[in-house]
Design a protein around this motif. Structure first.
Motif, mmCIF file in Angstrom:
data_model
loop_
_atom_site.group_PDB
_atom_site.id
_atom_site.type_symbol
_atom_site.label_atom_id
_atom_site.label_comp_id
_atom_site.label_asym_id
_atom_site.label_seq_id
_atom_site.Cartn_x
_atom_site.Cartn_y
_atom_site.Cartn_z
ATOM 1 N N LEU A 202 0.724 -1.229 -0.058
ATOM 2 C CA LEU A 202 -0.124 -0.042 -0.005
ATOM 3 C C LEU A 202 0.931 1.219 -0.063
ATOM 4 C CD1 LEU A 202 -2.924 1.301 0.106
ATOM 5 C CD2 LEU A 202 -2.568 1.181 2.725
ATOM 6 N N ARG A 203 1.860 1.313 0.839
ATOM 7 C CA ARG A 203 2.794 2.436 0.864
ATOM 8 C C ARG A 203 3.593 2.630 -0.303
ATOM 9 N NH1 ARG A 203 4.056 0.138 6.066
ATOM 10 N NH2 ARG A 203 6.017 -0.366 5.408
ATOM 11 N N ARG A 204 3.945 1.629 -0.944
ATOM 12 C CA ARG A 204 4.766 1.690 -2.238
ATOM 13 C C ARG A 204 3.832 2.197 -3.478
ATOM 14 N NH1 ARG A 204 8.929 -2.897 -4.626
ATOM 15 N NH2 ARG A 204 9.338 -1.893 -6.473
ATOM 16 N N ILE A 205 2.535 1.757 -3.617
ATOM 17 C CA ILE A 205 1.788 2.268 -4.523
ATOM 18 C C ILE A 205 1.448 3.858 -4.377
ATOM 19 C CG2 ILE A 205 -0.357 1.619 -3.771
ATOM 20 C CD1 ILE A 205 0.973 1.575 -7.551
ATOM 21 N N ARG A 206 1.133 4.102 -3.055
ATOM 22 C CA ARG A 206 1.036 5.512 -2.952
ATOM 23 C C ARG A 206 2.198 6.360 -3.112
ATOM 24 N NH1 ARG A 206 0.999 9.217 1.465
ATOM 25 N NH2 ARG A 206 -0.926 10.661 1.808
ATOM 26 N N GLU A 207 3.419 5.837 -2.834
ATOM 27 C CA GLU A 207 4.523 6.544 -3.087
ATOM 28 C C GLU A 207 4.756 6.898 -4.542
ATOM 29 O OE1 GLU A 207 9.392 6.520 -2.332
ATOM 30 O OE2 GLU A 207 8.035 4.806 -1.691
#
Length: 271
Positions: A202-207
């Motif tokens: 989740l954090r990776r795609i948001r980044e």
């Protein structure tokens, strides 16, 4: 003082900023552009490159006070009414990527694809196997027709529909608009640990959505003839931007300009 160095300038914007500017009518797509070729596999590969922070080709923008006929919508999303401006920003190269990015997040419809929903989802349970993993993207990025099990009729989609209902498959637009809520759902499901792979996904795609920089090349103070020459040179080794020679392109731009002027200054009816 305007110099040659000012006429061609590199720049960069995040995906979210670029699309917000597009929807705010700060860019136009001239009608002489070739038709969009939209394919599910290519859209997934585009997002896989963004997910991995791989470089993409630049989007070419022509900044000019010349008004051209422009598309009123892209991917079924209305984004440019007819208006006058002191400076227009035309997307000369990058229409395919722009369409894919815009419809993946905001939905819409794709010409010749019927009622297909182009909104893109990400399955948070699909991890990269290693740095060179070049296959998992097909399962990580999903369209609705790959999730919807039609009330159990499509057995291949049943497990994915359950993950969607269990908040483990989420849309890109939800990550933009409801990120905190998605985090809370993961916490409630027992996946809230910082090192949990679902949270990491989740954090990776948001980044990627907010920090991946799309490369732009802006042309300013350049006339039609030189724009056509730039078209020709940057595509010598690749597929033409549009299916026309530079001479035909020049004619199309000039015709588009004249047509626009006719609309702005119509002759009185002399019936």
């Amino acid at each position: 003082m305007f110099t040659y160095a000012d006429s061609i300038k590199p720049d960069g914007h995040s995906i979210t900023t670029y699309l917000e500017n597009l929807l705010a009518k700060r860019y136009q797509i001239p009608t002489f552009q070739r038709d969009v070729v939209w394919e599910k596999e290519n859209v997934k590969k585009l997002w896989d490159s963004i997910y991995k922070f791989y470089p993409l080709g630049s989007i070419l923008i022509w900044k000019t006070n010349t008004k051209l006929e422009s598309h009123r919508e892209i991917g079924g999303i209305k984004f440019a009414d007819d208006f006058n401006s002191n400076e227009y920003q035309y997307i000369l190269d990058g229409q395919q990527r722009t369409t894919s990015l815009l419809t993946s997040i905001y939905g819409g419809n794709i010409a010749k694809n019927g009622n297909f929903n182009p909104t893109l989802y990400i399955d948070l349970t699909i991890e990269l196997t290693d740095a060179t993993d070049d296959t998992s993207y097909a399962k990580r990025f999903l369209f609705w027709d790959e999730i919807d099990d039609r009330n159990g009729q499509l057995k291949a989609n049943i497990s994915k529909k359950k993950r969607y209902e269990g908040k483990l498959i989420v849309s890109l637009i939800d990550i933009i608009k409801n990120y905190v809520e998605i985090e809370r759902n993961l916490h409630a499901l027992g996946y809230g640990d910082f090192e949990n792979p679902y949270m990491q996904q989740l954090r990776r795609i948001r980044e990627a959505l907010y920090n991946y920089k799309i490369s732009f090349i802006e042309l300013r103070g350049i006339e039609v003839a030189e724009v056509c020459q730039i078209f020709e040179r940057i595509n010598q080794a690749g597929k033409p931007l549009i299916p026309h020679s530079a001479g035909q392109l020049r004619k199309k731009i000039i015709f588009s300009t004249r047509s626009t002027k006719k609309l702005e200054n119509p002759l009185p009816f002399m019936g």
